[in-house]
Motif scaffolding. Structure first.
Motif, PDB file in Angstrom:
ATOM      1  N   VAL A  88      18.947  -6.560 -11.300  1.00  0.00           N
ATOM      2  CA  VAL A  88      20.205  -6.188 -11.948  1.00  0.00           C
ATOM      3  C   VAL A  88      20.157  -4.677 -12.200  1.00  0.00           C
ATOM      4  O   VAL A  88      19.136  -4.137 -12.616  1.00  0.00           O
ATOM      5  N   ASP A  89      21.265  -3.998 -11.925  1.00  0.00           N
ATOM      6  CA  ASP A  89      21.301  -2.542 -12.104  1.00  0.00           C
ATOM      7  C   ASP A  89      21.465  -2.145 -13.562  1.00  0.00           C
ATOM      8  O   ASP A  89      20.798  -1.228 -14.047  1.00  0.00           O
ATOM      9  N   VAL A  90      22.382  -2.833 -14.252  1.00  0.00           N
ATOM     10  CA  VAL A  90      22.682  -2.501 -15.649  1.00  0.00           C
ATOM     11  C   VAL A  90      22.817  -3.802 -16.439  1.00  0.00           C
ATOM     12  O   VAL A  90      23.413  -4.765 -15.963  1.00  0.00           O
ATOM     13  N   VAL A  91      22.264  -3.809 -17.626  1.00  0.00           N
ATOM     14  CA  VAL A  91      22.402  -4.950 -18.538  1.00  0.00           C
ATOM     15  C   VAL A  91      22.999  -4.432 -19.841  1.00  0.00           C
ATOM     16  O   VAL A  91      22.667  -3.338 -20.293  1.00  0.00           O
ATOM     17  N   ILE A  92      23.923  -5.231 -20.399  1.00  0.00           N
ATOM     18  CA  ILE A  92      24.572  -4.807 -21.636  1.00  0.00           C
ATOM     19  C   ILE A  92      24.700  -5.994 -22.582  1.00  0.00           C
ATOM     20  O   ILE A  92      24.989  -7.114 -22.160  1.00  0.00           O
ATOM     21  N   GLY A  93      24.445  -5.732 -23.857  1.00  0.00           N
ATOM     22  CA  GLY A  93      24.673  -6.710 -24.909  1.00  0.00           C
ATOM     23  C   GLY A  93      25.823  -6.205 -25.753  1.00  0.00           C
ATOM     24  O   GLY A  93      25.695  -5.163 -26.401  1.00  0.00           O
ATOM     25  N   LEU A  94      26.936  -6.905 -25.704  1.00  0.00           N
ATOM     26  CA  LEU A  94      28.128  -6.490 -26.445  1.00  0.00           C
ATOM     27  C   LEU A  94      28.093  -7.018 -27.870  1.00  0.00           C
ATOM     28  O   LEU A  94      27.504  -8.062 -28.146  1.00  0.00           O
ATOM     29  N   CYS A  95      28.758  -6.287 -28.762  1.00  0.00           N
ATOM     30  CA  CYS A  95      28.839  -6.663 -30.170  1.00  0.00           C
ATOM     31  C   CYS A  95      30.108  -7.455 -30.441  1.00  0.00           C
ATOM     32  O   CYS A  95      31.099  -7.322 -29.732  1.00  0.00           O
ATOM     33  N   ASP A  96      30.062  -8.227 -31.500  1.00  0.00           N
ATOM     34  CA  ASP A  96      31.199  -9.058 -31.868  1.00  0.00           C
ATOM     35  C   ASP A  96      32.438  -8.244 -32.236  1.00  0.00           C
ATOM     36  O   ASP A  96      33.551  -8.710 -32.092  1.00  0.00           O
ATOM     37  N   TRP A 141      26.261 -10.385 -29.969  1.00  0.00           N
ATOM     38  CA  TRP A 141      25.460 -10.268 -31.181  1.00  0.00           C
ATOM     39  C   TRP A 141      26.200  -9.379 -32.160  1.00  0.00           C
ATOM     40  O   TRP A 141      27.299  -8.907 -31.870  1.00  0.00           O
ATOM     41  N   PHE A 142      25.640  -9.140 -33.319  1.00  0.00           N
ATOM     42  CA  PHE A 142      26.317  -8.305 -34.304  1.00  0.00           C
ATOM     43  C   PHE A 142      25.417  -7.180 -34.798  1.00  0.00           C
ATOM     44  O   PHE A 142      24.206  -7.313 -34.840  1.00  0.00           O
ATOM     45  N   ARG A 143      26.062  -6.075 -35.108  1.00  0.00           N
ATOM     46  CA  ARG A 143      25.385  -4.922 -35.693  1.00  0.00           C
ATOM     47  C   ARG A 143      25.736  -4.866 -37.171  1.00  0.00           C
ATOM     48  O   ARG A 143      26.703  -5.456 -37.617  1.00  0.00           O
ATOM     49  N   ILE A 144      24.933  -4.116 -37.908  1.00  0.00           N
ATOM     50  CA  ILE A 144      25.225  -3.897 -39.325  1.00  0.00           C
ATOM     51  C   ILE A 144      26.050  -2.627 -39.408  1.00  0.00           C
ATOM     52  O   ILE A 144      25.548  -1.523 -39.205  1.00  0.00           O
ATOM     53  N   THR A 145      27.325  -2.815 -39.673  1.00  0.00           N
ATOM     54  CA  THR A 145      28.254  -1.694 -39.704  1.00  0.00           C
ATOM     55  C   THR A 145      28.737  -1.396 -41.117  1.00  0.00           C
ATOM     56  O   THR A 145      28.913  -0.246 -41.483  1.00  0.00           O
TER      57      THR A 145
END
Length: 185
Positions: A88-96, A141-145
């Motif tokens: 895979v060239d690029v992997v991304i984990g997006l936030c909610d 997933w989620f970040r602490i914002t």
């Protein structure tokens, strides 16, 4: 395969919503992420505030983690590196809420200019696809914002092994006794 993991320092973003306490949380989050990366890959993570310069100098597989995800499940890091090792060239984990928590590339040059803001993300992903790069997505997933996210974080940490985010747990006031009392033990 050599691996490089960068942790994007999110202190300035946290300062906007957390105020004076931002440095405590940011330091705890980064400390926990460094320990997580070391546990998973056996290689220390580097902290950076400028990912463009740091990423441009790296030739091996690269994973960038948002510095406000001390609760990131370790399988997300393993999965990202496994995907990259398997072509895979690029992997991304997006936030909610938009944005990303993890961004990886088999070669950092494949990423081009790395999106930092939510507005840059969609055009960046579209550009990768137009160039014919294979992009894989990690689970949402989620970040602490916001300070209110700390309650969600406390709940998430209760379901994770005790070696997850110990510094953050300490700041949240989580202790084994408190958790036992909560669960009626």
């Amino acid at each position: 395969m050599q691996r490089t993991t960068l942790i994007l320092d999110r202190s300035s973003a946290l300062r906007e919503t957390f105020g004076i306490e931002a440095s405590w949380w940011s330091n705890a989050f980064v400390t926990d992420l460094q320990a997580l990366v070391l546990r998973v890959t056996g290689i220390p993570a580097h902290i950076t505030t400028t990912i463009q310069i740091a990423a441009g100098a790296i030739e091996e597989p690269l994973l960038i983690l948002s510095g406000d995800t001390p609760h990131l499940p370790e399988n997300r890091i393993r999965d990202a590196y496994t995907l990259l090792a398997n072509g895979v060239d690029v992997v991304i984990g997006l936030c909610d809420r938009g944005g990303w928590y993890a961004l990886g590339a088999r070669q950092s040059t494949a990423m081009g200019r790395i999106p930092v803001t939510l507005e840059e993300l969609r055009p960046w992903l579209d550009g990768l696809q137009r160039r014919g790069l294979q992009v894989a997505h990690l689970p949402l997933w989620f970040r602490i914002t916001y300070p209110s996210d700390l309650a969600t974080l406390a709940v998430a940490l209760r379901t994770m092994p005790s070696n997850y985010a110990p510094t953050t747990r300490h700041l949240l006031g989580d202790s084994a006794n408190a958790l036992e009392r909560e669960w009626g033990a």
